[in-house]
Design a protein around this motif. Structure first.
Motif, PDB file in Angstrom:
ATOM      1  N   LEU A  66       0.832  -1.211   0.000  1.00  0.00           N
ATOM      2  CA  LEU A  66       0.000   0.000   0.000  1.00  0.00           C
ATOM      3  C   LEU A  66       0.861   1.253   0.000  1.00  0.00           C
ATOM      4  CD1 LEU A  66      -2.638  -1.171   2.621  1.00  0.00           C
ATOM      5  CD2 LEU A  66      -2.983  -0.967   0.150  1.00  0.00           C
ATOM      6  N   TRP A  67       1.935   1.224   0.769  1.00  0.00           N
ATOM      7  CA  TRP A  67       2.844   2.375   0.852  1.00  0.00           C
ATOM      8  C   TRP A  67       3.511   2.650  -0.485  1.00  0.00           C
ATOM      9  CZ3 TRP A  67       8.514   1.644   2.227  1.00  0.00           C
ATOM     10  CH2 TRP A  67       9.165   2.871   2.377  1.00  0.00           C
ATOM     11  N   ILE A  68       4.086   1.624  -1.098  1.00  0.00           N
ATOM     12  CA  ILE A  68       4.756   1.772  -2.397  1.00  0.00           C
ATOM     13  C   ILE A  68       3.766   2.215  -3.465  1.00  0.00           C
ATOM     14  CG2 ILE A  68       5.952   0.549  -4.257  1.00  0.00           C
ATOM     15  CD1 ILE A  68       7.753   0.932  -1.880  1.00  0.00           C
ATOM     16  N   ALA A  69       2.594   1.572  -3.514  1.00  0.00           N
ATOM     17  CA  ALA A  69       1.586   1.922  -4.521  1.00  0.00           C
ATOM     18  C   ALA A  69       1.165   3.374  -4.385  1.00  0.00           C
ATOM     19  CB  ALA A  69       0.374   1.000  -4.388  1.00  0.00           C
ATOM     20  N   GLY A  70       1.020   3.831  -3.140  1.00  0.00           N
ATOM     21  CA  GLY A  70       0.594   5.214  -2.913  1.00  0.00           C
ATOM     22  C   GLY A  70       1.583   6.219  -3.451  1.00  0.00           C
ATOM     23  N   PHE A  71       2.853   6.055  -3.116  1.00  0.00           N
ATOM     24  CA  PHE A  71       3.790   7.072  -3.614  1.00  0.00           C
ATOM     25  C   PHE A  71       4.172   6.843  -5.070  1.00  0.00           C
ATOM     26  CE2 PHE A  71       7.259   4.461  -1.509  1.00  0.00           C
ATOM     27  CZ  PHE A  71       8.119   4.321  -2.593  1.00  0.00           C
ATOM     28  N   ASP A  72       3.943   5.638  -5.608  1.00  0.00           N
ATOM     29  CA  ASP A  72       4.149   5.441  -7.041  1.00  0.00           C
ATOM     30  C   ASP A  72       3.059   6.155  -7.837  1.00  0.00           C
ATOM     31  OD1 ASP A  72       5.736   4.087  -9.153  1.00  0.00           O
ATOM     32  OD2 ASP A  72       3.843   3.090  -9.593  1.00  0.00           O
ATOM     33  N   ILE A  73       1.847   6.207  -7.291  1.00  0.00           N
ATOM     34  CA  ILE A  73       0.768   6.981  -7.923  1.00  0.00           C
ATOM     35  C   ILE A  73       1.145   8.454  -7.942  1.00  0.00           C
ATOM     36  CG2 ILE A  73      -1.620   7.775  -7.660  1.00  0.00           C
ATOM     37  CD1 ILE A  73      -2.250   4.986  -6.493  1.00  0.00           C
ATOM     38  N   ILE A  74       1.668   8.938  -6.810  1.00  0.00           N
ATOM     39  CA  ILE A  74       2.104  10.335  -6.735  1.00  0.00           C
ATOM     40  C   ILE A  74       3.167  10.610  -7.794  1.00  0.00           C
ATOM     41  CG2 ILE A  74       3.333  12.020  -5.307  1.00  0.00           C
ATOM     42  CD1 ILE A  74       2.014  10.692  -2.856  1.00  0.00           C
ATOM     43  N   TYR A  75       4.165   9.736  -7.881  1.00  0.00           N
ATOM     44  CA  TYR A  75       5.233   9.910  -8.863  1.00  0.00           C
ATOM     45  C   TYR A  75       4.688   9.837 -10.279  1.00  0.00           C
ATOM     46  CZ  TYR A  75       9.906   9.492 -10.884  1.00  0.00           C
ATOM     47  OH  TYR A  75      11.045   9.710 -11.607  1.00  0.00           O
ATOM     48  N   GLY A  76       3.751   8.915 -10.517  1.00  0.00           N
ATOM     49  CA  GLY A  76       3.177   8.741 -11.854  1.00  0.00           C
ATOM     50  C   GLY A  76       2.316   9.898 -12.309  1.00  0.00           C
ATOM     51  N   SER A  77       1.916  10.771 -11.371  1.00  0.00           N
ATOM     52  CA  SER A  77       1.082  11.916 -11.757  1.00  0.00           C
ATOM     53  C   SER A  77       1.837  12.888 -12.660  1.00  0.00           C
ATOM     54  CB  SER A  77       0.568  12.639 -10.505  1.00  0.00           C
ATOM     55  OG  SER A  77       1.641  13.218  -9.779  1.00  0.00           O
ATOM     56  N   GLN A  78       3.156  12.783 -12.707  1.00  0.00           N
ATOM     57  CA  GLN A  78       3.942  13.642 -13.600  1.00  0.00           C
ATOM     58  C   GLN A  78       3.755  13.265 -15.066  1.00  0.00           C
ATOM     59  OE1 GLN A  78       8.114  14.488 -11.710  1.00  0.00           O
ATOM     60  NE2 GLN A  78       7.525  12.409 -11.092  1.00  0.00           N
ATOM     61  N   ASP A  79       3.293  12.037 -15.326  1.00  0.00           N
ATOM     62  CA  ASP A  79       3.257  11.511 -16.695  1.00  0.00           C
ATOM     63  C   ASP A  79       1.840  11.325 -17.231  1.00  0.00           C
ATOM     64  OD1 ASP A  79       6.046  11.371 -16.810  1.00  0.00           O
ATOM     65  OD2 ASP A  79       6.067   9.360 -15.925  1.00  0.00           O
ATOM     66  N   ILE A  80       0.878  12.033 -16.669  1.00  0.00           N
ATOM     67  CA  ILE A  80      -0.517  11.846 -17.090  1.00  0.00           C
ATOM     68  C   ILE A  80      -0.671  12.029 -18.597  1.00  0.00           C
ATOM     69  CG2 ILE A  80      -2.839  12.813 -16.976  1.00  0.00           C
ATOM     70  CD1 ILE A  80      -2.406  13.360 -14.046  1.00  0.00           C
ATOM     71  N   ASP A  81      -0.206  13.125 -19.142  1.00  0.00           N
ATOM     72  CA  ASP A  81      -0.369  13.407 -20.577  1.00  0.00           C
ATOM     73  C   ASP A  81       0.396  12.401 -21.428  1.00  0.00           C
ATOM     74  OD1 ASP A  81      -1.965  15.589 -19.982  1.00  0.00           O
ATOM     75  OD2 ASP A  81      -0.280  16.997 -19.953  1.00  0.00           O
ATOM     76  N   PHE A  82       1.622  12.073 -21.017  1.00  0.00           N
ATOM     77  CA  PHE A  82       2.419  11.112 -21.781  1.00  0.00           C
ATOM     78  C   PHE A  82       1.747   9.741 -21.778  1.00  0.00           C
ATOM     79  CE2 PHE A  82       5.670   7.828 -22.177  1.00  0.00           C
ATOM     80  CZ  PHE A  82       6.349   8.246 -23.310  1.00  0.00           C
ATOM     81  N   ASP A  83       1.287   9.296 -20.622  1.00  0.00           N
ATOM     82  CA  ASP A  83       0.648   7.986 -20.532  1.00  0.00           C
ATOM     83  C   ASP A  83      -0.601   7.923 -21.409  1.00  0.00           C
ATOM     84  OD1 ASP A  83       2.589   7.183 -18.791  1.00  0.00           O
ATOM     85  OD2 ASP A  83       1.372   7.351 -16.986  1.00  0.00           O
ATOM     86  N   ARG A  84      -1.381   8.969 -21.391  1.00  0.00           N
ATOM     87  CA  ARG A  84      -2.604   8.972 -22.194  1.00  0.00           C
ATOM     88  C   ARG A  84      -2.284   8.963 -23.684  1.00  0.00           C
ATOM     89  NH1 ARG A  84      -5.970  13.481 -18.604  1.00  0.00           N
ATOM     90  NH2 ARG A  84      -6.823  12.003 -17.074  1.00  0.00           N
TER      91      ARG A  84
END
Length: 291
Positions: free
Chosen positions: A176-194
């Motif tokens: 849960l801890w890793i997933a939570g901060f990985d989501i935070i980190y992944g928020s930088q790539d919203i446009d690229f991922d889409r």
């Protein structure tokens, strides 16, 4: 001297490739698990081979992920500086590095006990398959956490060679801890991922909802940390550690700013490394001082 310098450069490049400093995410919980499993300090042999297994598995998985994602990393401005896109390292060379580290992991598992050895191929499959999850599911963050959760679970197996309830609680906390901060980190790539049809919780649900989900995962993580108090008969030093961890998690969520890469690195990595060390220190002090 030139040959020695080249070797030093290679070691530095591979250390950067696998982000060796990020071992601080999984290692503290593995140490806690070993101490609880051994009801004190485990033998030097167990600690040594467990550490070798952890480092081998982690290095292999991180290097494999870099090979699998090298095309996307080259196209993403945030990751285009990485070693494979910049051709500082060759993909075939890195794959050899992966094989060597996985072989070290299997050998270390065999040196621990039969359960660890039998489960080692399963562990390799799980930690390697994570690299593909972002191509088809937004729960990739939880899967990443699930793979890293193998550290405290495997550490328990290394000491006892048996299944138990406690290491799976520790593993869930890590997940849960890793997933939570990985989501935070992944928020930088919203446009690229889409734009590249990559899956993530922020790209699927938007920035605000994604950060709410991350906060929810961390809230459940804290509840499980608290649940360990009666289960493991923990005392006031452990409680102080949990309070400090909560304050740092609140700070982490407060300073999030996807447009500011430096701030995101602090929120996703630096603060969480401190959190894991605080939990480790307070848990061990609680165990050995208040036991």
């Amino acid at each position: 001297m030139e040959y020695v310098r080249k070797i030093g450069t290679k070691i530095k490049l591979y250390s950067e490739l696998v982000m060796f400093s990020h071992t601080l995410f999984s290692l503290p919980f593995a140490v806690i698990s070993m101490v609880w499993a051994a009801e004190g300090l485990p033998s030097l042999r167990v600690m040594l081979w467990a550490l070798v297994a952890l480092v081998g598995a982690r290095n292999g998985a991180n290097a494999f992920n870099r090979v699998v994602d090298r095309v996307f990393d080259a196209e993403n401005p945030r990751t285009a500086h990485r070693h494979l896109p910049q051709r500082l390292l060759d993909a075939k060379e890195v794959l050899l590095f992966v094989v060597i580290n996985y072989a070290i992991f299997i050998f270390a598992a065999a040196m621990l006990n039969s359960l660890c050895f039998i489960l080692s191929p399963v562990a390799i499959f799980l930690i390697s398959s994570y690299s593909y999850t972002k191509r088809f599911t937004y729960v990739c963050h939880l899967y990443l956490g699930f793979t890293i959760a193998s550290a405290p679970i495997g550490a328990w197996f290394a000491v006892t060679g048996q299944f138990a309830f406690t290491p799976f609680i520790l593993g869930t906390i890590v997940m849960l801890w890793i997933a939570g901060f990985d989501i935070i980190y992944g928020s930088q790539d919203i446009d690229f991922d889409r734009s590249h049809r990559l899956w993530s919780i922020p790209s699927a649900f938007g920035l605000k909802n994604g950060l709410r989900i991350a906060a929810g995962l961390h809230f459940i993580m804290v509840l499980l940390l608290i649940a360990l108090i009666p289960i493991r008969h923990l005392g006031w030093i452990y409680i102080i550690g949990i309070i400090l961890a909560i304050l740092l998690l609140m700070t982490e969520h407060k300073i999030i700013k996807p447009a500011n890469r430096k701030r995101m690195n602090v929120a996703s990595y630096n603060l969480n490394q401190v959190i894991s060390m605080i939990i480790l220190f307070c848990t061990l002090c609680d165990y050995f001082i208040l036991k």
